[in-house]
Design an enzyme around this catalytic site. Structure first.
Site, PDB file in Angstrom:
ATOM      1  N   ASP A 177      -4.767  19.464  20.054  1.00 13.42           N
ATOM      2  CA  ASP A 177      -4.335  18.620  21.176  1.00 13.42           C
ATOM      3  C   ASP A 177      -5.204  20.000  22.124  1.00 13.42           C
ATOM      4  O   ASP A 177      -5.706  20.974  21.785  1.00 13.42           O
ATOM      5  CB  ASP A 177      -2.919  19.408  20.986  1.00 13.42           C
ATOM      6  CG  ASP A 177      -2.481  19.113  22.224  1.00 13.42           C
ATOM      7  OD1 ASP A 177      -2.561  17.833  22.745  1.00 13.42           O
ATOM      8  OD2 ASP A 177      -1.552  18.923  22.662  1.00 13.42           O
TER       9      ASP A 177
ATOM     10  N   ASP B 184      -3.725  20.440  26.022  1.00 13.17           N
ATOM     11  CA  ASP B 184      -3.331  21.412  27.308  1.00 13.17           C
ATOM     12  C   ASP B 184      -2.124  21.718  25.885  1.00 13.17           C
ATOM     13  O   ASP B 184      -0.691  21.649  25.200  1.00 13.17           O
ATOM     14  CB  ASP B 184      -2.212  19.917  27.928  1.00 13.17           C
ATOM     15  CG  ASP B 184      -2.903  19.547  28.799  1.00 13.17           C
ATOM     16  OD1 ASP B 184      -3.475  20.351  29.866  1.00 13.17           O
ATOM     17  OD2 ASP B 184      -2.957  18.605  28.743  1.00 13.17           O
TER      18      ASP B 184
END
Length: 342
Positions: free
Chosen positions: A26, A28
């Protein structure tokens, strides 16, 4: 990852970047926050990549194109090609292409990332419900997205045009704090029409399918900071996961996690890719990791011993998840977490 109920984090004698061939990262809260690299991310990813691990970046944000994401990562010191970026826009474009004729018109309620992904699948983006679209594709359009675009979606959906959403994350992090995400925008159209979209992004299977198709991963490890997207997505895909504590998840949320939100491994940041993971073992009526022992007492979790705070958290996870079984742990963990500074 086993589909049976997880009651403890696992250990690994091998460094994770050697035990798995591909990290599905991922962005953020894992690689960067507010556009800036998170501490230790650049060096950790460089070492993992240098030792042969394939790095792929998987995001629910459908606004930016893979080229734009790759350029940003490269500017941060993480050399990345567009082929290493997988977005929910790509996942929803594939989902739509499997259900409408080749070259079909798709009403786009979103940004450039969604338009590029639709064209990649041979579909034709349009801007009006009056263009006779075969589908509506909705993705995050940015903080200044015009309100009238939601009306266009509503007109088409109300006429029975199939509706697809890249993801339904209610919030999205920004440099100024937490902002409404695509899920909030989807809710606007849902209220206006009473309809429900088909959703592609994490934690649902279309996103995992897209990721595996594009990376060719055989032993993937999902790396994320959110329990309800990254970790649940790994659970739904039947693969292992590493939760890093550089994003939105705190210790209390981790201890209360239901089975689908329980990661395989827990670490502070991306340095966890480069190390093995300590095992949690049963110790009488409790669970031991490093110098800590955690037990489920009457109404609360208890922690004794000393050592690395993360080892204490791993022991607490085992005590909490075992007590909860296939439910959610409701035992008070405030004092135990305070001992760890978490």
């Amino acid at each position: 990852m086993s589909r049976s109920v997880r009651t403890s984090p696992e250990g690994s004698e091998r460094p994770l970047h050697e035990a798995y061939d591909t990290a599905l990262l991922d962005l953020d809260g894992v690689v960067y926050a507010g556009g800036e690299a998170i501490a230790h991310a650049v060096d950790s990813l460089a070492e993992a990549r240098g030792d042969g691990m394939h790095l792929a970046y998987v995001t629910n944000n459908a606004l930016r194109t893979p080229d734009a994401v790759a350029e940003h990562l490269t500017e941060l010191g993480i050399p990345t090609g567009a082929e290493d970026v997988i977005t929910s826009a790509q996942a929803v474009a594939r989902l739509i292409s499997e259900q409408v004729p080749a070259g079909a018109k798709v009403l786009v309620i979103g940004g450039e990332g969604l338009r590029v992904a639709l064209r990649e699948r041979g579909l034709t983006p349009v801007d009006s419900a009056d263009d006779d679209p075969a589908a509506v594709a909705q993705g995050y359009g940015g903080p200044d997205f015009p309100w009238g675009r939601f009306a266009e979606a509503s007109y088409a959906v109300a006429r029975g045009v199939p509706w697809f959403a890249s993801n339904t994350d209610l919030t999205i992090p920004s440099g100024r704090g937490i902002a409404p995400g695509n899920g909030a925008a989807v809710q606007v159209v849902r209220i206006a029409t009473g309809a429900e979209p088909q959703v592609a992004g994490k934690p649902l299977p279309p996103m995992h399918k897209e990721t595996i198709l594009r990376t060719g991963a055989e032993r993937p490890l999902v790396v994320g900071d959110r329990l309800d997207t990254d970790i649940e997505g790994a659970h739904n895909g039947g693969v292992d996961s590493l939760l890093v504590l550089t994003g939105v998840t705190d210790g209390a949320q981790l201890l209360a996690a239901p089975p689908q939100h329980r990661p395989t491994y827990v670490d502070a940041d991306l340095r966890g890719l480069l190390t093995g993971q300590p095992a949690v073992t049963e110790d009488g009526e409790g669970f031991r990791c490093g110098g800590w022992t955690a037990t489920a007492g009457p109404g609360h979790l208890e922690l004794s011993g000393e050592g690395a705070p993360l080892d204490g958290l791993r022991a607490l996870c085992a005590a909490a998840w075992t007590a909860a079984g296939d439910g959610t742990c409701t035992l008070d963990a405030e004092k135990a977490l305070a001992r760890l500074g978490l």
